[in-house]
Scaffold this motif. Structure first.
Motif, PDB file in Angstrom:
ATOM      1  N   UNK A 202     -48.656  28.630  41.314  1.00 45.44           N
ATOM      2  CA  UNK A 202     -49.097  29.968  41.726  1.00 45.44           C
ATOM      3  C   UNK A 202     -47.987  31.000  41.527  1.00 45.44           C
ATOM      4  N   UNK A 203     -46.790  30.657  41.947  1.00 49.10           N
ATOM      5  CA  UNK A 203     -45.654  31.568  41.790  1.00 49.10           C
ATOM      6  C   UNK A 203     -44.576  30.871  40.975  1.00 49.10           C
ATOM      7  N   UNK A 204     -44.452  31.243  39.727  1.00 49.46           N
ATOM      8  CA  UNK A 204     -43.499  30.571  38.839  1.00 49.46           C
ATOM      9  C   UNK A 204     -42.059  31.005  39.094  1.00 49.46           C
ATOM     10  N   UNK A 205     -41.902  32.218  39.638  1.00 50.37           N
ATOM     11  CA  UNK A 205     -40.558  32.733  39.848  1.00 50.37           C
ATOM     12  C   UNK A 205     -39.913  33.263  38.571  1.00 50.37           C
ATOM     13  N   UNK A 206     -40.662  33.255  37.467  1.00 48.96           N
ATOM     14  CA  UNK A 206     -40.104  33.704  36.192  1.00 48.96           C
ATOM     15  C   UNK A 206     -40.078  35.221  36.103  1.00 48.96           C
ATOM     16  N   UNK A 207     -39.249  35.718  35.193  1.00 52.53           N
ATOM     17  CA  UNK A 207     -39.203  37.165  34.970  1.00 52.53           C
ATOM     18  C   UNK A 207     -40.498  37.657  34.320  1.00 52.53           C
ATOM     19  N   UNK A 208     -41.083  36.800  33.482  1.00 58.35           N
ATOM     20  CA  UNK A 208     -42.320  37.155  32.774  1.00 58.35           C
ATOM     21  C   UNK A 208     -43.198  35.901  32.655  1.00 58.35           C
ATOM     22  N   UNK A 209     -44.493  36.131  32.406  1.00 65.56           N
ATOM     23  CA  UNK A 209     -45.411  35.023  32.166  1.00 65.56           C
ATOM     24  C   UNK A 209     -46.235  35.328  30.915  1.00 65.56           C
ATOM     25  N   UNK A 210     -46.571  34.280  30.170  1.00 68.19           N
ATOM     26  CA  UNK A 210     -47.416  34.455  28.983  1.00 68.19           C
ATOM     27  C   UNK A 210     -48.569  33.457  29.040  1.00 68.19           C
ATOM     28  N   UNK A 211     -49.713  33.859  28.507  1.00 67.96           N
ATOM     29  CA  UNK A 211     -50.891  33.001  28.454  1.00 67.96           C
ATOM     30  C   UNK A 211     -51.137  32.456  27.053  1.00 67.96           C
ATOM     31  N   UNK A 212     -50.337  32.884  26.111  1.00 69.78           N
ATOM     32  CA  UNK A 212     -50.417  32.430  24.716  1.00 69.78           C
ATOM     33  C   UNK A 212     -49.008  32.561  24.166  1.00 69.78           C
ATOM     34  N   UNK A 213     -48.540  31.577  23.428  1.00 73.81           N
ATOM     35  CA  UNK A 213     -47.161  31.618  22.951  1.00 73.81           C
ATOM     36  C   UNK A 213     -46.893  32.830  22.064  1.00 73.81           C
ATOM     37  N   UNK A 214     -47.928  33.351  21.417  1.00 75.70           N
ATOM     38  CA  UNK A 214     -47.733  34.513  20.542  1.00 75.70           C
ATOM     39  C   UNK A 214     -47.311  35.753  21.332  1.00 75.70           C
ATOM     40  N   UNK A 215     -47.595  35.757  22.632  1.00 75.73           N
ATOM     41  CA  UNK A 215     -47.221  36.901  23.473  1.00 75.73           C
ATOM     42  C   UNK A 215     -45.706  37.046  23.595  1.00 75.73           C
ATOM     43  N   UNK A 216     -44.959  36.006  23.223  1.00 71.78           N
ATOM     44  CA  UNK A 216     -43.501  36.082  23.308  1.00 71.78           C
ATOM     45  C   UNK A 216     -42.950  37.106  22.309  1.00 71.78           C
ATOM     46  N   UNK A 217     -43.657  37.328  21.222  1.00 75.77           N
ATOM     47  CA  UNK A 217     -43.149  38.245  20.177  1.00 75.77           C
ATOM     48  C   UNK A 217     -43.075  39.688  20.676  1.00 75.77           C
ATOM     49  N   UNK A 218     -44.177  40.292  21.153  1.00 76.92           N
ATOM     50  CA  UNK A 218     -44.061  41.672  21.675  1.00 76.92           C
ATOM     51  C   UNK A 218     -43.161  41.765  22.895  1.00 76.92           C
ATOM     52  N   UNK A 219     -43.071  40.684  23.671  1.00 77.30           N
ATOM     53  CA  UNK A 219     -42.179  40.701  24.831  1.00 77.30           C
ATOM     54  C   UNK A 219     -40.722  40.828  24.390  1.00 77.30           C
ATOM     55  N   UNK A 220     -40.325  40.077  23.378  1.00 72.94           N
ATOM     56  CA  UNK A 220     -38.955  40.178  22.862  1.00 72.94           C
ATOM     57  C   UNK A 220     -38.705  41.573  22.268  1.00 72.94           C
ATOM     58  N   UNK A 221     -39.690  42.086  21.548  1.00 77.61           N
ATOM     59  CA  UNK A 221     -39.553  43.436  20.972  1.00 77.61           C
ATOM     60  C   UNK A 221     -39.335  44.460  22.094  1.00 77.61           C
ATOM     61  N   UNK A 222     -40.088  44.328  23.171  1.00 77.07           N
ATOM     62  CA  UNK A 222     -39.967  45.241  24.309  1.00 77.07           C
ATOM     63  C   UNK A 222     -38.590  45.129  24.957  1.00 77.07           C
ATOM     64  N   UNK A 223     -38.107  43.909  25.148  1.00 81.90           N
ATOM     65  CA  UNK A 223     -36.796  43.701  25.762  1.00 81.90           C
ATOM     66  C   UNK A 223     -35.690  44.294  24.895  1.00 81.90           C
ATOM     67  N   UNK A 224     -35.802  44.111  23.590  1.00 83.26           N
ATOM     68  CA  UNK A 224     -34.770  44.635  22.688  1.00 83.26           C
ATOM     69  C   UNK A 224     -34.783  46.163  22.625  1.00 83.26           C
ATOM     70  N   UNK A 225     -35.971  46.756  22.671  1.00 77.35           N
ATOM     71  CA  UNK A 225     -36.067  48.214  22.685  1.00 77.35           C
ATOM     72  C   UNK A 225     -35.444  48.782  23.952  1.00 77.35           C
ATOM     73  N   UNK A 226     -35.643  48.077  25.068  1.00 79.96           N
ATOM     74  CA  UNK A 226     -35.099  48.551  26.355  1.00 79.96           C
ATOM     75  C   UNK A 226     -33.583  48.492  26.376  1.00 79.96           C
ATOM     76  N   UNK A 227     -32.986  47.625  25.552  1.00 75.93           N
ATOM     77  CA  UNK A 227     -31.533  47.472  25.546  1.00 75.93           C
ATOM     78  C   UNK A 227     -30.842  48.408  24.562  1.00 75.93           C
ATOM     79  N   UNK A 228     -31.633  49.110  23.720  1.00 76.48           N
ATOM     80  CA  UNK A 228     -31.021  50.009  22.745  1.00 76.48           C
ATOM     81  C   UNK A 228     -30.473  51.244  23.443  1.00 76.48           C
ATOM     82  N   UNK A 229     -29.298  51.726  23.025  1.00 78.60           N
ATOM     83  CA  UNK A 229     -28.722  52.925  23.663  1.00 78.60           C
ATOM     84  C   UNK A 229     -29.571  54.165  23.414  1.00 78.60           C
ATOM     85  N   UNK A 230     -29.649  55.018  24.410  1.00 75.84           N
ATOM     86  CA  UNK A 230     -30.431  56.252  24.281  1.00 75.84           C
ATOM     87  C   UNK A 230     -29.680  57.292  23.459  1.00 75.84           C
TER      88      UNK A 230
END
Length: 230
Positions: A202-230
C-alpha cells in the motif's frame, strides 16, 4: 540523472509467473514418471523447500524426493528437471515495453545497471534469455557482495562501479522493503515498480511509482529538466 539501476525479478521479468509455470511443469512430469502425489500436494511441498532454503535453491527436487520417497528416484528426478528447464525457457519473457524503455534510456546517454539478490549465473541467464544483457554497463549480484538488499553493500557496489554519486542514480524495484528502503537510505532516487508488486504493497515509501516500465523515461526527463540551471 546519470544512471538507472534496475532490480530483475518482478521488475524486468514476471518472476512469480515464470517460476510457477516451471514448477507446475516439473511436478506434472514427476507424477507422469511415477510419483504418487497430487499436483497440489507436490507443489506445496516444493514451495515449502523454497521457503526454507531460498527461491534460487538448485537442489530443490532432490530434497523434494528425499522427503516424499525417502530416497532419490533418478527417473522421476530427471523427468522433473527436464520439464522444469523446458517450461522455464518458454515462460521467461520480459514485461511489456522493457526493451523499448531500455533502448530509450540508452539513447538518452544514461548508464544502466542491475542489482539483484540472485546468484551471478542465474542473473546473467535471465538477462541473456530476455535479450537485454547488452544494455547494462554494470551487473551486481549476490555473489559480488555476499549481502542481500536492503543492505547498503549491493547499492554501494553498483554506484562504485558506475562511478557516480547516489543522488545521480535512480533505483527501480518491486520490493519496497528491499529495493526501495536500501537505496533510499544511501541517497538514491527511488521508483517503485507497482506493476510487479506481488505483496499488495500500500505504501512503498518510494519517491515515485510507475505502473508500466515505460513510464521511467518521462520521469527521468522530468528529473533532468528540474536539475538544469535557470
Amino acid at each position: 540523472m546519470k544512471a538507472v539501476v534496475f532490480d530483475v525479478d518482478n521488475t524486468l521479468v514476471d518472476f512469480n509467473k515464470w517460476k510457477d509455470a516451471a514448477v507446475e511443469a516439473a511436478v506434472m512430469a514427476m507424477i507422469d514418471a511415477g510419483l504418487d502425489l497430487t499436483p497440489a500436494a507436490a507443489k506445496k511441498k516444493v514451495y515449502e523447500i523454497y521457503e526454507e532454503k531460498g527461491i534460487e535453491y538448485q537442489e530443490v527436487f532432490n530434497d523434494f524426493l528425499k522427503e516424499i520417497l525417502g530416497y532419490i528416484d533418478y527417473r522421476i528426478l530427471a523427468s522433473g528437471i527436464i520439464a522444469y528447464r523446458r517450461a522455464r525457457e518458454g515462460a521467461l519473457v520480459p514485461y511489456p515495453h522493457v526493451h523499448l524503455a531500455l533502448l530509450k534510456l540508452f539513447r538518452m546517454g544514461l548508464k544502466l545497471a542491475v542489482v539483484s539478490d540472485a546468484p551471478r549465473l542465474q542473473v546473467w541467464m535471465r538477462l541473456v534469455s530476455l535479450n537485454v544483457e547488452r544494455f547494462f554497463d554494470v551487473v551486481v549480484t549476490f555473489d559480488d557482495t555476499g549481502k542481500r538488499k536492503p543492505a547498503r553493500e549491493p547499492f554501494a557496489k553498483v554506484l562504485e562501479l558506475l562511478q557516480i554519486a547516489p543522488a545521480e542514480a535512480v533505483m527501480v524495484g518491486d520490493w519496497a522493503e528491499r529495493d526501495i528502503i536500501g537505496a533510499k537510505e544511501l541517497g538514491m532516487i527511488t521508483v517503485f515498480a507497482r506493476y510487479g508488486d506481488s505483496f499488495g504493497t500500500k505504501n512503498s515509501g518510494a519517491d515515485y511509482e510507475i505502473n508500466d516500465i515505460l513510464e521511467i523515461v518521462p520521469l527521468i526527463e522530468k528529473l533532468n529538466q528540474a536539475q538544469q540551471p535557470i
